[in-house]
Design an enzyme around this catalytic site. Structure first.
Site, PDB file in Angstrom:
ATOM      1  N   PRO A 138      58.724  25.282 -39.713  1.00  0.00           N
ATOM      2  CA  PRO A 138      58.032  26.219 -38.756  1.00  0.00           C
ATOM      3  C   PRO A 138      56.345  25.993 -38.290  1.00  0.00           C
ATOM      4  CG  PRO A 138      59.125  27.267 -40.558  1.00  0.00           C
ATOM      5  CD  PRO A 138      59.125  25.813 -40.925  1.00  0.00           C
ATOM      6  N   CYS A 139      56.222  26.072 -37.292  1.00  0.00           N
ATOM      7  CA  CYS A 139      54.985  26.144 -36.707  1.00  0.00           C
ATOM      8  C   CYS A 139      54.040  27.316 -37.013  1.00  0.00           C
ATOM      9  CB  CYS A 139      54.931  25.916 -35.147  1.00  0.00           C
ATOM     10  SG  CYS A 139      55.722  24.290 -34.729  1.00  0.00           S
ATOM     11  N   LEU A 140      54.748  28.533 -36.834  1.00  0.00           N
ATOM     12  CA  LEU A 140      54.264  29.767 -37.127  1.00  0.00           C
ATOM     13  C   LEU A 140      54.429  29.871 -38.764  1.00  0.00           C
ATOM     14  CD1 LEU A 140      53.343  32.719 -36.584  1.00  0.00           C
ATOM     15  CD2 LEU A 140      55.691  33.399 -36.475  1.00  0.00           C
ATOM     16  N   ARG A 159      50.460  26.523 -37.614  1.00  0.00           N
ATOM     17  CA  ARG A 159      49.977  25.170 -38.141  1.00  0.00           C
ATOM     18  C   ARG A 159      49.794  24.334 -36.970  1.00  0.00           C
ATOM     19  NH1 ARG A 159      53.516  21.378 -37.985  1.00  0.00           N
ATOM     20  NH2 ARG A 159      55.795  22.167 -37.677  1.00  0.00           N
TER      21      ARG A 159
END
Length: 216
Positions: A138-140, A159
């Site tokens: 996950p980026c979020l 991130r």
């Protein structure tokens, strides 16, 4: 560090892209891809009711609509992670935790709570996936809501965020989630704050689209 405060995602997009292209650092990703990056980019949207998709966003309104639908209602596509799952059905042992339901209930019980938050990172899953050179994690990472004077304030932390191809859909999708929480808590959605630790543009990969959109 970059801070932009504007009424809408639409009004932010062009400035964000030009700032990264002109002022960003040259950073090669761990996969060898050249990017321009600004660390700790903070974008404050002061009128979340303005939902127009930026004209120069290359993926267009359909991509945003699909993202919103997947975020709020889930997707049949199979990935190593899914934001809907991590927020509404967070995997923990043999359980599924609905973090958004928790947030709504918490705020309805305690209007001034600082504990109305959700996370997406799952160490048991994501550390192992990260060992794969192309593993997708996950980026979020984090969402928090505050109610002050019956106004709802939403803060999200990424991130890593692709400013050109992902940010508009990410922000507009999460803003739609904010409207859902505002409706369920009978509050006015006042502000959306989007913090990306690494806000970047893929210079070589997206060169043609950047040119077509008029950024290069």
């Amino acid at each position: 560090m970059l801070y932009i405060k504007k009424p809408s995602v639409y009004s932010v997009f062009d400035e964000l892209i030009y700032k990264i292209l002109n002022e960003g650092d040259d950073v090669e990703t761990e996969f060898g891809e050249p990017t321009k990056e600004i660390r700790n980019t903070i974008i404050e949207i002061t009128n979340p009711n303005l939902k127009k998709v930026p004209e120069k966003y290359p993926l267009g309104k359909k991509a945003v609509d699909d993202y919103i639908n997947h975020l709020l209602y889930g997707s049949k596509n199979e990935f190593s992670y899914d934001y809907h799952q991590r927020l509404f059905k967070y995997p923990y042992k043999d359980e599924e935790i609905n973090q958004i339901e928790y947030i709504i209930n918490k705020l309805n019980q305690q209007k001034n709570s600082r504990r109305a938050l959700a996370i997406t990172w799952n160490p048991k899953i994501d550390i192992e996936v990260s060992k794969d050179e192309r593993g997708s994690v996950p980026c979020l990472q984090y969402i928090q809501f505050l109610i002050r004077n019956n106004n709802l304030y939403m803060t999200v932390l990424f991130r890593s965020n692709d400013a050109f191809l992902a940010f508009p859909a990410n922000a507009l999708g999460l803003i739609e989630l904010g409207h859902l929480v505002a409706k369920k808590t009978n509050t006015k959605f006042k502000s959306y704050l989007h913090h990306a630790v690494s806000m970047h543009i893929y210079i070589e990969r997206d060169k043609d689209m950047l040119k077509k959109s008029g950024f290069l």
